[in-house]
Structure formats: structure tokens, C-alpha cells
Design a protein around this motif. Structure first.
Motif, mmCIF file in Angstrom:
data_model
loop_
_atom_site.group_PDB
_atom_site.id
_atom_site.type_symbol
_atom_site.label_atom_id
_atom_site.label_comp_id
_atom_site.label_asym_id
_atom_site.label_seq_id
_atom_site.Cartn_x
_atom_site.Cartn_y
_atom_site.Cartn_z
ATOM 1 N N PRO A 568 0.820 -1.218 0.000
ATOM 2 C CA PRO A 568 0.000 0.000 0.000
ATOM 3 C C PRO A 568 0.854 1.269 0.000
ATOM 4 N N GLN A 569 1.944 1.257 0.755
ATOM 5 C CA GLN A 569 2.810 2.436 0.786
ATOM 6 C C GLN A 569 3.494 2.661 -0.557
ATOM 7 N N ARG A 570 3.885 1.591 -1.212
ATOM 8 C CA ARG A 570 4.546 1.715 -2.512
ATOM 9 C C ARG A 570 3.578 2.261 -3.565
ATOM 10 N N ILE A 571 2.296 1.804 -3.512
ATOM 11 C CA ILE A 571 1.304 2.331 -4.459
ATOM 12 C C ILE A 571 1.074 3.811 -4.207
ATOM 13 N N ASP A 572 0.949 4.185 -2.932
ATOM 14 C CA ASP A 572 0.724 5.590 -2.600
ATOM 15 C C ASP A 572 1.901 6.454 -3.053
ATOM 16 N N ALA A 573 3.127 5.950 -2.866
ATOM 17 C CA ALA A 573 4.304 6.719 -3.289
ATOM 18 C C ALA A 573 4.339 6.870 -4.806
ATOM 19 N N ALA A 574 3.956 5.821 -5.534
ATOM 20 C CA ALA A 574 3.948 5.908 -6.994
ATOM 21 C C ALA A 574 2.924 6.921 -7.476
ATOM 22 N N LEU A 575 1.734 6.980 -6.814
ATOM 23 C CA LEU A 575 0.729 7.957 -7.211
ATOM 24 C C LEU A 575 1.204 9.376 -6.903
ATOM 25 N N ALA A 576 1.925 9.538 -5.805
ATOM 26 C CA ALA A 576 2.450 10.872 -5.474
ATOM 27 C C ALA A 576 3.469 11.328 -6.508
ATOM 28 N N ASP A 577 4.302 10.407 -6.971
ATOM 29 C CA ASP A 577 5.304 10.756 -7.990
ATOM 30 C C ASP A 577 4.644 11.080 -9.316
ATOM 31 N N ALA A 578 3.505 10.397 -9.601
ATOM 32 C CA ALA A 578 2.855 10.604 -10.894
ATOM 33 C C ALA A 578 2.154 11.954 -10.965
ATOM 34 N N TRP A 591 -9.169 10.746 -14.466
ATOM 35 C CA TRP A 591 -8.654 11.151 -13.152
ATOM 36 C C TRP A 591 -7.134 11.135 -13.174
ATOM 37 N N SER A 592 -6.595 12.211 -12.605
ATOM 38 C CA SER A 592 -5.147 12.227 -12.418
ATOM 39 C C SER A 592 -4.781 11.374 -11.211
ATOM 40 N N ALA A 593 -3.495 11.115 -11.070
ATOM 41 C CA ALA A 593 -3.033 10.347 -9.920
ATOM 42 C C ALA A 593 -3.366 11.064 -8.617
ATOM 43 N N THR A 594 -3.277 12.399 -8.624
ATOM 44 C CA THR A 594 -3.609 13.172 -7.424
ATOM 45 C C THR A 594 -5.078 13.015 -7.072
ATOM 46 N N ARG A 595 -5.975 13.094 -8.117
ATOM 47 C CA ARG A 595 -7.410 12.924 -7.870
ATOM 48 C C ARG A 595 -7.698 11.517 -7.341
ATOM 49 N N LEU A 596 -7.031 10.493 -7.854
ATOM 50 C CA LEU A 596 -7.244 9.127 -7.390
ATOM 51 C C LEU A 596 -6.858 8.993 -5.924
ATOM 52 N N ARG A 597 -5.746 9.618 -5.517
ATOM 53 C CA ARG A 597 -5.337 9.560 -4.106
ATOM 54 C C ARG A 597 -6.371 10.231 -3.212
ATOM 55 N N GLN A 598 -6.937 11.370 -3.681
ATOM 56 C CA GLN A 598 -7.921 12.094 -2.885
ATOM 57 C C GLN A 598 -9.196 11.265 -2.705
ATOM 58 N N GLU A 599 -9.668 10.653 -3.811
ATOM 59 C CA GLU A 599 -10.897 9.859 -3.719
ATOM 60 C C GLU A 599 -10.687 8.622 -2.837
ATOM 61 N N ALA A 600 -9.524 7.994 -2.973
ATOM 62 C CA ALA A 600 -9.233 6.824 -2.145
ATOM 63 C C ALA A 600 -9.182 7.198 -0.668
ATOM 64 N N SER A 601 -8.615 8.365 -0.358
ATOM 65 C CA SER A 601 -8.542 8.817 1.031
ATOM 66 C C SER A 601 -9.929 9.121 1.577
ATOM 67 N N ARG A 602 -10.814 9.695 0.731
ATOM 68 C CA ARG A 602 -12.178 10.000 1.168
ATOM 69 C C ARG A 602 -12.955 8.722 1.497
ATOM 70 N N VAL A 603 -12.836 7.701 0.637
ATOM 71 C CA VAL A 603 -13.528 6.440 0.875
ATOM 72 C C VAL A 603 -12.994 5.767 2.149
ATOM 73 N N ALA A 604 -11.679 5.777 2.328
ATOM 74 C CA ALA A 604 -11.081 5.163 3.517
ATOM 75 C C ALA A 604 -11.554 5.850 4.794
ATOM 76 N N ALA A 605 -11.659 7.207 4.738
ATOM 77 C CA ALA A 605 -12.130 7.942 5.918
ATOM 78 C C ALA A 605 -13.568 7.590 6.244
ATOM 79 N N ALA A 606 -14.394 7.429 5.211
ATOM 80 C CA ALA A 606 -15.792 7.067 5.444
ATOM 81 C C ALA A 606 -15.910 5.672 6.052
ATOM 82 N N LEU A 607 -15.074 4.758 5.614
ATOM 83 C CA LEU A 607 -15.102 3.398 6.149
ATOM 84 C C LEU A 607 -14.642 3.357 7.599
ATOM 85 N N ARG A 608 -13.756 4.285 7.965
ATOM 86 C CA ARG A 608 -13.255 4.283 9.342
ATOM 87 C C ARG A 608 -14.265 4.841 10.324
ATOM 88 N N ARG A 609 -15.263 5.622 9.841
ATOM 89 C CA ARG A 609 -16.234 6.227 10.745
ATOM 90 C C ARG A 609 -17.200 5.188 11.288
#
Length: 609
Positions: A568-578, A591-609
Motif C-alpha cells: 500500500p505504501q509503494r502504491i501511494d508513493a507511486a501515485l504521489a510521484d505521478a 482522473w489524475s493520480a492526485t485525484r485518485l489519491r484524494q478519492e481513495a482517502s475519502r472512501v477510507a475515511a468514510a469506512l473508518r467512521r
């Protein structure tokens, strides 16, 4: 099965209400008779009199015994209806004196000398003479080394009864190679309830202390009560049938039947507990009798502080601890067997909350039963017999209410259900064809509240209560709450618990680990309910360990990459570089790599609630 203290209070309340109504009816009748020029003062035998049955009156199966008789016909070898009272013996026991005391008690009580015979739809009771008690023997079982007294006691208690041949009562002494003996009374449930066991042991102890030698069973039934169970069944039947029927009793019975019928129409669905057993060759270690329901009994001891908190909650809400225990069971079922009623969760707005309050007394999706003692007549208080009838608890719980408000509403519905217990359930169901067509028993879930037996003396010996698992179950699931009387003396070195919880369940249907969790959840509800200040829907039944595990599952495990980054960390780092490079193309979007990271973070936050 008992609920003796609460059920006796309910029975006394019902009788007081009936007597009050009867008195009012008699006053109204007297006024009518006076106006008509007649005199009603010669009428005798009101609801308070219980005369002995005529000697030539047929002895028939009592109405309350009918369900037990039918259950026995379906599975004659099933030990589920063997009523057992087992005690570990500490000290010296005089076996000959115990046998004589047992014989004399059987000589006293006609129901202990009875057999039952079906003939053309009727079941008759035949009573052997008092002298027949002298033929009974205390059964002594000497146990070989390597077999515990408890194992031998279970085997002896499981032995079936033949209702047509008898005897239907046994006194057994288990003598192990090592350890304390076990003394037992085993009866068919058709003869007695748990209150009767207390009466019988008290009489045995009294006769044992006297040496049981002042009257031999062949000499007659000295000390026999003047009124016995067959007198009560004859009196109960005569109040409702024939020319001498009591109009007030008939009216009260019809009202109870009408009330129960209205609460059960339409019939509730089958209860679907989630803890389904996985079939395996080892699922039933004991061979079940044909038609029997293999079962298991598990129990937990609860700290005395929980019982004290329950009593305090009951005091605040002007109800009994029994009401609190049944309320907690309803809350547990609502969590375990969710429905679509208005009380399933917190109200979104005031309109929804008002609707939920209006439906507070509506029927729950799933009903459960509880045994009620019908020892309403004073003469039945110390009578040996079967006085239990099932009350059907149908009311739901509004989870938007607070604890005390919700408990108050539940207590009102509970009192109504207990008042309906005199209605014969089998006859009510005959008027509900849909219930018969469903093929499902109405009562699959049961709740039993009972007084835990205390250690008792028998001459120089002390008897300590022993709980046995007979490997059978009357219902799919029965929750027992055993309450120790405040201030009861302790017979164990560590002190006896003030509360004991037990589950008896169908082991061929339910998973043992799941039922252990269910019992833990009920204990958690009992621990938290007296102190809960929020809405009932916010009361959690999860223990601390379960809540922590659930929180971890919702959040996901913390990642520890160590020297090498995880995937997971390697995928996140690759998206940050892209950065702004395209990462997803489809459905008319890019979607750009930045937009994909944002959407993934939003879904993860919703699942944690």
C-alpha cells in the motif's frame, strides 16, 4: 422452569382483581335480585372455596398438564421433561432413614403415586394406594473409579419414565469411588414444578430428622394434605364447565383468550438466530432418544454488584427485578434478531420520534415465552403439582426512549401478558389457522427467572445444589436467570454468586461458540443497563474486547513497513510521484493520480467512521 416469586405475586394480583370484580358483580346481582323480589344469599361455593373433589369424580389430566403429556407422546424417551433436583452431600447420610422418609412423602401425596392413561381423547389419572409407597426403594448407584459423580448422576437422571406404568418419581444416591456422593429426586414434569421440589425436600428433611419411623408407609398416609392437586384440577374445571360454572371465572377466561388471540394475530415469524450449527459427527456426544431434541446447557456466574444494580433500577422504575431481566432479554433479541419496526434506531427527526413513541407497545417481530405459576388460590401454596402456564411476551421496545421510560412501558406490557397466561395457548392457536399452517412452533425462545436453591441440611449432612446438563432441550433456546436471595448463606468457600445465567439450547441447530457470545452479550446488557443514560438504541451489548476488535477491523491494522515499504505504501508513493499524470480513464472521466489519491482517502475515511 419457574419464576416462582414473581409468578406467585402475579397470580395473587390476578386473584385479587378477580375477587374484586366478583364482589362487584355480586353486589350488582343482589341489586337486580332485590328489584326482582328474589334472594341470592343462599348461593355458596364462590371463587374462594376449594372443596375436595367428590370420591366418585373422574380423575382426569389437568389443563396445565396437557402440553407436557403431548410432548411426552411425541418423544417418550426424551429427558427434557425429567424434573431433576440434585445435591452434593457433605457429611454422613443415613441411607435407610432417607429411604423411609422418601417412602412416607410418596405415601402422603396422591400425585406421586399416579399414572396416566389415554383413552378416546381423554387422559385419566389412576392413583395407587398409600401402601404402594413401601415398594419404592432408594436407588443406590456405586460408581467405578474414573467416573465422576456428576457423570453418573446425568446418566441416572436421563432414564425415561413410562407414564402408564410408573412409578413417576425416583430417589437416587450416587456413590462415587472418590469424592462426595450426590442425592437426587427425579420426577416426570407432568407431576410437579420447581416449587413442588422445594416442598418435597422440606418434607423429606423433616421426616429424616424425626427418624421417619413413627409411621410406616403401609400404615397409611399420615400427614397427607387434606387438599391435593387432583382436587384443584377438578375445582378448576368445574368453575369453567357445566351447570355449576362460575360466571365471573368464565368471563375472565374469555377475556384472557380474546386478549391473547389479538396479540398473536397474525402469527409471528419463526425466530432465526444467526448462530447456526455446523453439522459434524461430534455434534451430539450423547445418543438422543427418537424424537428428542439434543441440547446443551452453558452457564456463567455474575458478580453480586450486577444483581444489586438491577434491584436498584427496578426500585427506581417501580417494577420488579424480573421485569428488568425480561427487558434486557428483549433488548438482546432486538439486537440479535433485528426487525423493521419503528424502534430500530435513533429517530432522524421529531416526527419519526413521535411515531416511534406511538408504537412503543406494538408487537415485536419475534415473541418469547416465560412460565407463570398459577398458584393463585391460597390452598395451592404448599401443594405438590404442576401449576405452570406459558405467558407470551409480544411487546416491542422503542429504542428512542431512555432506560427508565422504556422499562416503564415494558413493565406495563409485561403485566398484561402475565394476566393472559390463564388462557390455554393450544386452544387460542386453534382459532388462528395461519399459526397451525406455518409448521413452526409459536414459542421457540423462552425466558425463565428462578430463585437459586440454597444449601440445606439433612440430619448431620449438608446438601449443596448441583446443576446437571441432561443433554436435551425443551425449546430452541431458553435463557435462565437464577437469583440468589439477598443475605443468603454461602455453602462454598469462595461464596455463592448473587446471580447465575444459563442457556439451554438445541445443540443440533446452534453453534456453541455463538451461544457463548450470546450469553456474554446478555451479561453485558445487564451490567450496563442500570447505568445507561442515553437512548436504548445506543446501549451496546459488546464487551470491551469485542468492541476493541470491531474498532480495529473498521480502522484496519496499522502498517509497519520496517526497512522495506509495504505494497500500500509503494502504491501511494507511486501515485504521489505521478502527480498530474492520468491514472484512471473511463465512464467519460479522466482522473489524475492526485485525484485518485484524494478519492481513495475519502472512501477510507468514510469506512473508518
Amino acid at each position: 422452569m419457574s419464576n416462582e416469586r414473581e409468578a406467585d405475586r402475579a397470580a395473587q394480583l390476578r386473584r385479587a382483581i378477580r375477587l374484586k370484580k366478583a364482589a362487584a358483580a355480586r353486589r350488582a346481582g343482589a341489586r337486580r335480585d332485590a328489584a326482582a323480589g328474589t334472594d341470592d344469599s343462599a348461593r355458596t361455593g364462590g371463587s374462594g372455596s376449594l372443596p375436595p373433589a367428590p370420591r366418585d369424580a373422574p380423575r382426569r389430566l389437568g389443563e396445565l398438564q396437557r402440553a407436557v403429556w403431548l410432548a411426552h407422546q411425541l418423544a417418550p424417551g426424551d429427558p427434557a421433561y425429567n424434573l431433576v433436583s440434585a445435591w452434593r452431600v457433605r457429611g454422613t447420610l443415613d441411607v435407610a432413614t432417607l429411604e423411609r422418609a422418601f417412602q412416607r412423602v410418596v405415601a402422603r401425596h396422591r400425585i406421586l403415586r399416579s399414572t396416566y392413561h389415554g383413552d378416546g381423547g381423554e387422559v385419566s389419572q389412576r392413583i395407587a394406594p398409600p401402601s404402594s409407597a413401601a415398594e419404592l426403594r432408594l436407588e443406590r448407584l456405586v460408581v467405578a473409579a474414573g467416573v465422576s459423580a456428576e457423570q453418573a448422576a446425568v446418566g441416572a437422571a436421563q432414564q425415561p419414565f413410562d407414564l402408564g406404568r410408573g412409578p413417576l418419581v425416583r430417589c437416587v444416591l450416587i456413590e462415587p469411588a472418590a469424592g462426595a456422593p450426590v442425592a437426587m429426586l427425579v420426577l416426570h414434569h407432568l407431576l410437579a414444578d420447581e416449587r413442588s421440589l422445594e416442598i418435597l425436600w422440606a418434607e423429606i428433611a423433616e421426616l429424616y430428622a424425626d427418624g421417619a419411623e413413627d409411621a410406616h408407609p403401609r400404615a397409611g398416609n399420615a400427614g397427607a394434605p387434606r387438599l391435593q392437586y387432583d382436587d384443584w384440577t377438578h375445582w378448576s374445571r368445574s368453575r369453567l364447565e357445566g351447570a355449576g360454572a362460575d360466571a365471573d371465572a368464565v368471563a375472565a377466561r374469555r377475556e384472557a383468550e380474546r386478549s391473547l388471540r389479538s396479540r398473536l394475530d397474525p402469527p409471528p415469524p419463526a425466530a432465526g438466530l444467526p448462530y447456526v450449527a455446523t453439522p459434524s459427527p461430534a455434534a451430539g456426544s450423547r445418543a438422543a432418544a427418537p424424537g428428542a431434541r439434543p441440547g446443551r446447557l452453558i452457564s456463567h456466574r455474575v458478580d453480586a454488584g450486577v444483581a444489586a444494580a438491577v434491584r436498584e433500577l427496578a426500585r427506581r422504575c417501580a417494577c420488579t427485578p424480573y421485569a428488568v431481566y425480561t427487558f434486557a432479554f428483549r433488548l438482546l433479541l432486538d439486537r440479535t434478531l433485528p426487525d423493521d419496526g419503528p424502534g430500530d434506531g435513533p429517530a432522524a427527526d421529531q416526527d419519526v420520534a413521535d411515531a416511534a413513541h406511538a408504537a412503543a407497545d406494538a408487537r415485536a417481530e419475534h415473541v418469547f415465552g416465560t412460565p407463570v405459576s398459577l398458584r393463585s388460590h391460597p390452598a395451592t401454596r404448599d401443594m405438590v403439582g404442576y401449576f405452570l402456564a406459558p405467558a407470551v411476551l409480544t411487546a416491542g421496545v422503542d429504542s428512542t426512549r431512555g432506560t427508565e421510560e422504556g422499562l416503564g412501558a415494558w413493565n406495563a406490557s409485561l403485566r398484561r401478558a402475565l394476566a393472559d397466561a390463564e388462557a390455554p395457548l393450544d386452544r387460542v392457536l386453534e382459532d388462528l389457522p395461519a399459526a397451525l399452517r406455518s409448521g413452526q412452533p409459536l414459542l421457540q425462545l423462552f425466558f425463565v427467572h428462578q430463585q437459586l436453591p440454597a444449601a440445606r441440611g439433612l440430619g448431620d449432612a449438608t446438601l449443596e445444589p448441583l446443576l446437571l446438563d441432561l443433554g436435551s432441550a425443551k425449546f430452541d433456546l431458553t435463557l435462565f436467570v437464577g437469583e440468589r436471595a439477598p443475605g443468603a448463606a454461602s455453602a462454598e468457600p469462595g461464596g455463592e454468586p448473587a446471580l447465575e445465567l444459563a442457556l439451554e439450547y438445541r445443540s443440533d441447530r446452534f453453534d456453541a461458540a455463538g451461544l457463548e457470545r450470546l450469553l456474554n452479550h446478555y451479561r453485558t446488557v445487564l451490567e450496563r443497563l442500570p447505568h445507561h443514560r442515553g437512548r436504548l438504541g445506543e446501549l451496546s451489548m459488546l464487551g470491551d474486547d469485542e468492541a476493541a476488535a470491531l474498532d480495529l477491523w473498521q480502522r484496519g491494522a496499522e502498517l509497519d513497513a520496517g526497512s522495506q515499504p509495504l505494497l500500500p505504501q509503494r502504491i501511494d508513493a507511486a501515485l504521489a510521484d505521478a502527480a498530474e499524470r492520468e491514472a484512471v480513464v473511463g465512464a467519460g472521466e479522466r482522473w489524475s493520480a492526485t485525484r485518485l489519491r484524494q478519492e481513495a482517502s475519502r472512501v477510507a475515511a468514510a469506512l473508518r467512521r
